[in-house]
Design a protein around this motif. Structure first.
Motif, PDB file in Angstrom:
ATOM      1  N   PRO A 178     -62.033   0.709 -18.527  1.00  6.80           N
ATOM      2  CA  PRO A 178     -62.794  -0.513 -18.217  1.00  6.80           C
ATOM      3  C   PRO A 178     -61.930  -1.514 -17.466  1.00  6.80           C
ATOM      4  O   PRO A 178     -60.776  -1.757 -17.833  1.00  6.80           O
ATOM      5  N   TYR A 179     -62.493  -2.092 -16.400  1.00 14.47           N
ATOM      6  CA  TYR A 179     -61.723  -3.030 -15.587  1.00 14.47           C
ATOM      7  C   TYR A 179     -62.675  -3.902 -14.778  1.00 14.47           C
ATOM      8  O   TYR A 179     -63.552  -3.396 -14.067  1.00 14.47           O
ATOM      9  N   ASN A 180     -62.513  -5.219 -14.904  1.00 18.79           N
ATOM     10  CA  ASN A 180     -63.174  -6.178 -14.017  1.00 18.79           C
ATOM     11  C   ASN A 180     -64.675  -5.911 -13.876  1.00 18.79           C
ATOM     12  O   ASN A 180     -65.199  -5.721 -12.790  1.00 18.79           O
ATOM     13  N   SER A 181     -65.388  -5.895 -15.015  1.00 17.65           N
ATOM     14  CA  SER A 181     -66.843  -5.673 -15.043  1.00 17.65           C
ATOM     15  C   SER A 181     -67.235  -4.340 -14.401  1.00 17.65           C
ATOM     16  O   SER A 181     -68.258  -4.229 -13.729  1.00 17.65           O
ATOM     17  N   GLY A 182     -66.447  -3.356 -14.623  1.00 18.81           N
ATOM     18  CA  GLY A 182     -66.714  -2.012 -14.127  1.00 18.81           C
ATOM     19  C   GLY A 182     -65.681  -1.080 -14.712  1.00 18.81           C
ATOM     20  O   GLY A 182     -65.256  -1.261 -15.854  1.00 18.81           O
ATOM     21  N   PHE A 183     -65.256  -0.102 -13.936  1.00 16.87           N
ATOM     22  CA  PHE A 183     -64.191   0.769 -14.427  1.00 16.87           C
ATOM     23  C   PHE A 183     -63.378   1.311 -13.256  1.00 16.87           C
ATOM     24  O   PHE A 183     -63.867   1.447 -12.131  1.00 16.87           O
ATOM     25  N   ILE A 184     -62.130   1.594 -13.541  1.00 11.27           N
ATOM     26  CA  ILE A 184     -61.212   2.180 -12.585  1.00 11.27           C
ATOM     27  C   ILE A 184     -60.923   3.598 -13.042  1.00 11.27           C
ATOM     28  O   ILE A 184     -60.895   3.868 -14.240  1.00 11.27           O
ATOM     29  N   GLY A 241     -50.959   8.954 -11.976  1.00 11.18           N
ATOM     30  CA  GLY A 241     -51.529   9.306 -13.271  1.00 11.18           C
ATOM     31  C   GLY A 241     -52.253   8.122 -13.888  1.00 11.18           C
ATOM     32  O   GLY A 241     -52.476   7.096 -13.237  1.00 11.18           O
ATOM     33  N   PRO A 242     -52.623   8.239 -15.176  1.00 12.64           N
ATOM     34  CA  PRO A 242     -53.411   7.201 -15.850  1.00 12.64           C
ATOM     35  C   PRO A 242     -52.747   5.835 -15.873  1.00 12.64           C
ATOM     36  O   PRO A 242     -51.524   5.712 -15.747  1.00 12.64           O
ATOM     37  N   VAL A 243     -53.571   4.800 -16.067  1.00 13.46           N
ATOM     38  CA  VAL A 243     -53.109   3.419 -16.116  1.00 13.46           C
ATOM     39  C   VAL A 243     -53.648   2.768 -17.386  1.00 13.46           C
ATOM     40  O   VAL A 243     -54.710   3.139 -17.885  1.00 13.46           O
ATOM     41  N   SER A 244     -52.902   1.801 -17.922  1.00  7.54           N
ATOM     42  CA  SER A 244     -53.343   1.038 -19.094  1.00  7.54           C
ATOM     43  C   SER A 244     -53.117  -0.441 -18.815  1.00  7.54           C
ATOM     44  O   SER A 244     -51.993  -0.859 -18.509  1.00  7.54           O
ATOM     45  N   PHE A 245     -54.192  -1.237 -18.916  1.00  8.19           N
ATOM     46  CA  PHE A 245     -54.114  -2.672 -18.651  1.00  8.19           C
ATOM     47  C   PHE A 245     -53.744  -3.442 -19.913  1.00  8.19           C
ATOM     48  O   PHE A 245     -54.104  -3.045 -21.024  1.00  8.19           O
ATOM     49  N   PHE A 246     -53.062  -4.555 -19.738  1.00  8.53           N
ATOM     50  CA  PHE A 246     -52.809  -5.480 -20.838  1.00  8.53           C
ATOM     51  C   PHE A 246     -52.603  -6.868 -20.247  1.00  8.53           C
ATOM     52  O   PHE A 246     -52.690  -7.051 -19.021  1.00  8.53           O
ATOM     53  N   GLY A 404     -59.427  11.598 -22.751  1.00  7.48           N
ATOM     54  CA  GLY A 404     -59.271  10.354 -21.996  1.00  7.48           C
ATOM     55  C   GLY A 404     -60.263   9.269 -22.342  1.00  7.48           C
ATOM     56  O   GLY A 404     -60.695   8.514 -21.461  1.00  7.48           O
ATOM     57  N   LEU A 405     -60.634   9.116 -23.625  1.00 19.79           N
ATOM     58  CA  LEU A 405     -61.588   8.069 -24.012  1.00 19.79           C
ATOM     59  C   LEU A 405     -60.920   6.704 -24.028  1.00 19.79           C
ATOM     60  O   LEU A 405     -59.860   6.523 -24.625  1.00 19.79           O
ATOM     61  N   THR A 406     -61.545   5.737 -23.364  1.00 18.49           N
ATOM     62  CA  THR A 406     -61.122   4.335 -23.433  1.00 18.49           C
ATOM     63  C   THR A 406     -62.362   3.489 -23.680  1.00 18.49           C
ATOM     64  O   THR A 406     -63.433   3.764 -23.132  1.00 18.49           O
ATOM     65  N   LEU A 407     -62.213   2.448 -24.500  1.00 16.09           N
ATOM     66  CA  LEU A 407     -63.349   1.614 -24.896  1.00 16.09           C
ATOM     67  C   LEU A 407     -63.167   0.173 -24.444  1.00 16.09           C
ATOM     68  O   LEU A 407     -62.045  -0.280 -24.174  1.00 16.09           O
ATOM     69  N   ASN A 408     -64.286  -0.555 -24.386  1.00 13.22           N
ATOM     70  CA  ASN A 408     -64.207  -1.988 -24.125  1.00 13.22           C
ATOM     71  C   ASN A 408     -63.663  -2.703 -25.372  1.00 13.22           C
ATOM     72  O   ASN A 408     -63.461  -2.087 -26.418  1.00 13.22           O
ATOM     73  N   LYS A 409     -63.435  -4.003 -25.273  1.00 10.73           N
ATOM     74  CA  LYS A 409     -62.818  -4.749 -26.379  1.00 10.73           C
ATOM     75  C   LYS A 409     -63.672  -4.722 -27.643  1.00 10.73           C
ATOM     76  O   LYS A 409     -63.144  -4.744 -28.755  1.00 10.73           O
ATOM     77  N   GLU A 410     -64.990  -4.667 -27.461  1.00 15.47           N
ATOM     78  CA  GLU A 410     -65.892  -4.654 -28.614  1.00 15.47           C
ATOM     79  C   GLU A 410     -65.968  -3.276 -29.279  1.00 15.47           C
ATOM     80  O   GLU A 410     -66.489  -3.141 -30.396  1.00 15.47           O
ATOM     81  N   GLY A 411     -65.466  -2.254 -28.603  1.00 17.41           N
ATOM     82  CA  GLY A 411     -65.523  -0.912 -29.143  1.00 17.41           C
ATOM     83  C   GLY A 411     -66.916  -0.306 -29.133  1.00 17.41           C
ATOM     84  O   GLY A 411     -67.188   0.640 -29.857  1.00 17.41           O
ATOM     85  N   SER A 412     -67.801  -0.831 -28.292  1.00 14.28           N
ATOM     86  CA  SER A 412     -69.187  -0.369 -28.279  1.00 14.28           C
ATOM     87  C   SER A 412     -69.509   0.524 -27.085  1.00 14.28           C
ATOM     88  O   SER A 412     -70.509   1.241 -27.093  1.00 14.28           O
ATOM     89  N   LYS A 413     -68.673   0.475 -26.068  1.00 17.34           N
ATOM     90  CA  LYS A 413     -68.941   1.225 -24.842  1.00 17.34           C
ATOM     91  C   LYS A 413     -67.630   1.678 -24.236  1.00 17.34           C
ATOM     92  O   LYS A 413     -66.630   0.980 -24.300  1.00 17.34           O
ATOM     93  N   GLY A 414     -67.644   2.876 -23.645  1.00 16.76           N
ATOM     94  CA  GLY A 414     -66.429   3.371 -23.037  1.00 16.76           C
ATOM     95  C   GLY A 414     -66.687   4.527 -22.100  1.00 16.76           C
ATOM     96  O   GLY A 414     -67.844   4.837 -21.748  1.00 16.76           O
ATOM     97  N   TYR A 415     -65.592   5.174 -21.703  1.00 17.17           N
ATOM     98  CA  TYR A 415     -65.664   6.281 -20.763  1.00 17.17           C
ATOM     99  C   TYR A 415     -64.714   7.389 -21.219  1.00 17.17           C
ATOM    100  O   TYR A 415     -63.687   7.116 -21.830  1.00 17.17           O
ATOM    101  N   PHE A 416     -65.079   8.616 -20.906  1.00 16.10           N
ATOM    102  CA  PHE A 416     -64.172   9.723 -21.151  1.00 16.10           C
ATOM    103  C   PHE A 416     -64.436  10.804 -20.117  1.00 16.10           C
ATOM    104  O   PHE A 416     -65.400  10.735 -19.336  1.00 16.10           O
ATOM    105  N   THR A 417     -63.572  11.828 -20.112  1.00 16.45           N
ATOM    106  CA  THR A 417     -63.655  12.903 -19.128  1.00 16.45           C
ATOM    107  C   THR A 417     -64.018  14.209 -19.816  1.00 16.45           C
ATOM    108  O   THR A 417     -63.566  14.480 -20.925  1.00 16.45           O
TER     109      THR A 417
END
Length: 540
Positions: A178-184, A241-246, A404-417
């Motif tokens: 998840p990134y900037n109201s979308g995903f990277i 390779g993969p990226v992790s935002f903070f 590769g599951l990553t979730l939004n801050k609320e833990g309600s929505k995410g993406y995986f491969t």
């Protein structure tokens, strides 16, 4: 005499010709044999150094010149390391069909491939053979139990909603974040370029793409924009390779190719780096102090405050394959990485960590699951320590590779491969803890006389009628009423967009309020509805 001499001359010529042919045949045989031995050594070197695509090409070439099934074993191993389990299973089958016995490690790998294909009965057979070989590895026992009780992994299916995204291509898409109201995400899709950059398998290098979400005026998700290249400042000559935002998406930990390996200057392992957004521009700031050209760091997850980081690596001395490690930022310096231990790590691969709240998500093909890489969760507790890994079950996991599951801050929505639908990897959107229907909401209905009245002027509204209206059908689908204390219960029959019509003491006076339903399940579905009496009017 002349006739006899003539015949003898012809015989001598014929003998000479035969000798020359035999010599040529022997030379040809020796040349082919020499070439095969040379290619076999090259293939062995490639395999030993982890260059599986090159090793596979040579082993397949060698296989064409002989019926020797021993090459099938190396072909199977190479395919397995490349996560091409279907082809690995076929090669193992050829090897076994040739009357060959599998080594202990190959018994387990063959079982893994069969499990990936959903051939669970055969998988159990080889897991048991591996267990009976006396390796002391308990993973086979866990795998057998999970396969025999796999229905438990389907129990929470209603909690999740999974769908592939229209942004996928015919190539691979992985590591969505998840990134900037979308995903990277990363993709090796083909693109226009003057200089062609390809990996060892002649495929384009992975690069970053961004897809923004599309919503309507009510905030309803309508999908995503077509992906566009992003982070061109990271467009190195090699692999990303993969990226992790903070740090509120102003800092990242990312993976990219490092320096050449000493024993093979053509090989570059993945390493870990950091970057910050400075004056609106991204700039690489430092590399991880424990980077080692001989070791790969394949994926990373860092907490929002940037003080704790998890990553996957094939550091020697681990549990086997890729292991998960953790390290902490203390006084501006990263502590020495610590292996998460046998509770999480196995003889297989553990990779693609991500963090959401106090939960660590990761993928594993060593822990018991449905087959291939499965996604697991583990609770992180500063007092009690790390909990037991839990398989997320279907439909997040299948017998294919899911990772590769990553979730939004609320833990309600995410993406995986996952590669469940295609030979290539695709990105899937996941919604967690979905609300199940029908369900009942409770609440209190209050009113105030005028819009300018403050909260102290609020009064409960008893004996009011509530009508639940489906906006799509424009029809009443449920009714209720408030009691003497203004309390009400209202049953929501199914997911939709609703409004509530409120009828007070005077049936000529109606008010309508919109009802915003959460997509995810809450511990308490309690609402407080406030209406302004002076604005009551016929609206329905």
């Amino acid at each position: 005499m002349r006739l006899v001499k003539s015949i003898s001359s012809q015989g001598s010529a014929l003998s000479l010709l035969v000798l020359l042919l035999l010599a040529h045949y022997g030379y040809s045989q020796e040349t082919v044999f020499t070439f095969m031995k040379s290619d076999e050594k090259k293939a062995s070197d490639y395999f030993r150094h982890g260059n599986y695509p090159q090793a596979l090409d040579l082993y397949n070439s060698l296989k064409l010149h002989t019926s020797d099934t021993r090459y099938d074993l190396q072909i199977a191993r190479s395919y397995y390391h490349l996560h091409e389990n279907s082809d690995a299973a076929k090669a193992y089958d050829n090897f076994v069909s040739g009357g060959n016995a599998l080594l202990d490690k190959d018994l387990f790998v063959y079982a893994e491939c069969l499990s990936f294909l959903g051939n669970y009965d055969e998988a159990i057979k080889y897991y048991k053979a591996y267990q009976q070989a006396g390796t002391g590895d308990q993973q086979a026992i866990k795998k057998i139990w999970q396969i025999q009780n796999r229905e438990f992994l389907f129990e929470d299916s209603v909690d999740y909603s999974v769908k592939p995204l229209q942004t996928n291509s015919m190539q691979s898409e992985i590591a969505a974040v998840p990134y900037n109201s979308g995903f990277i995400f990363l993709s090796n899709r083909k693109r226009q370029s003057i200089v062609k950059k390809v990996d060892a398998r002649n495929l384009p290098f992975y690069r970053f793409y961004f897809s923004g979400s599309i919503t309507d005026s009510l905030g309803t998700d309508l999908g995503y924009n077509m992906p566009k290249r992003i982070f061109d400042w990271l467009d190195t000559k090699y692999q990303l390779g993969p990226v992790s935002f903070f740090n509120q998406e102003k800092s990242i930990a990312f993976i990219a190719s490092g320096d050449p390996v000493a024993h093979d200057r053509t090989k570059r392992n993945l390493q870990l780096y950091f970057a910050n957004q400075i004056d609106g521009e991204w700039k690489a700031t430092q590399m991880f102090p424990y980077n080692d050209p001989e070791v790969s760091i394949t994926s990373v997850a860092i907490q929002e405050d940037g003080n704790i980081m998890y990553f996957s690596s094939d550091v020697k001395g681990g549990m086997g394959g890729l292991d998960l490690y953790v390290c902490k930022l203390i006084d501006g310096q990263w502590s020495k990485p610590v292996n998460l231990g046998e509770k999480v790590n196995t003889s297989g691969d553990e990779c693609f960590p991500s963090i959401c709240g106090s939960t660590l998500y990761f993928a594993s093909n060593g822990l018991a699951g449905l087959g291939g890489l499965d996604i697991f969760t583990v609770r992180l507790d500063a007092t009690k320590g790390m909990g037991e890994p839990v398989n997320m079950g279907y439909p997040t996991n299948t017998n294919f590779d899911d990772f590769g599951l990553t979730l939004n801050k609320e833990g309600s929505k995410g993406y995986f491969t996952s590669n469940r639908l295609n030979a290539s990897d695709d990105i899937y959107e996941l919604h967690l803890r979905l609300q199940s229907y029908p369900y009942t909401i409770t609440g209190v209905l209050k009113y105030k006389e005028e819009t300018w009245s403050d909260a102290a002027a609020l009064r409960v509204m008893p004996k009011a009628q509530l009508s639940l209206i489906d906006n799509q059908k424009d029809a009443v689908v449920a009714t209720s009423s408030t009691n003497d204390q203004g309390l009400f219960n209202l049953t929501i029959p199914y997911f939709s967009q609703y409004r509530i019509k409120i009828t007070g003491d005077n049936e000529e006076d109606d008010a309508v309020v919109s009802l915003d339903l959460a997509k995810t399940r809450n511990k308490e579905n309690r609402y407080e509805i406030v209406v302004v009496k002076s604005s009551f009017k016929k609206t329905y």
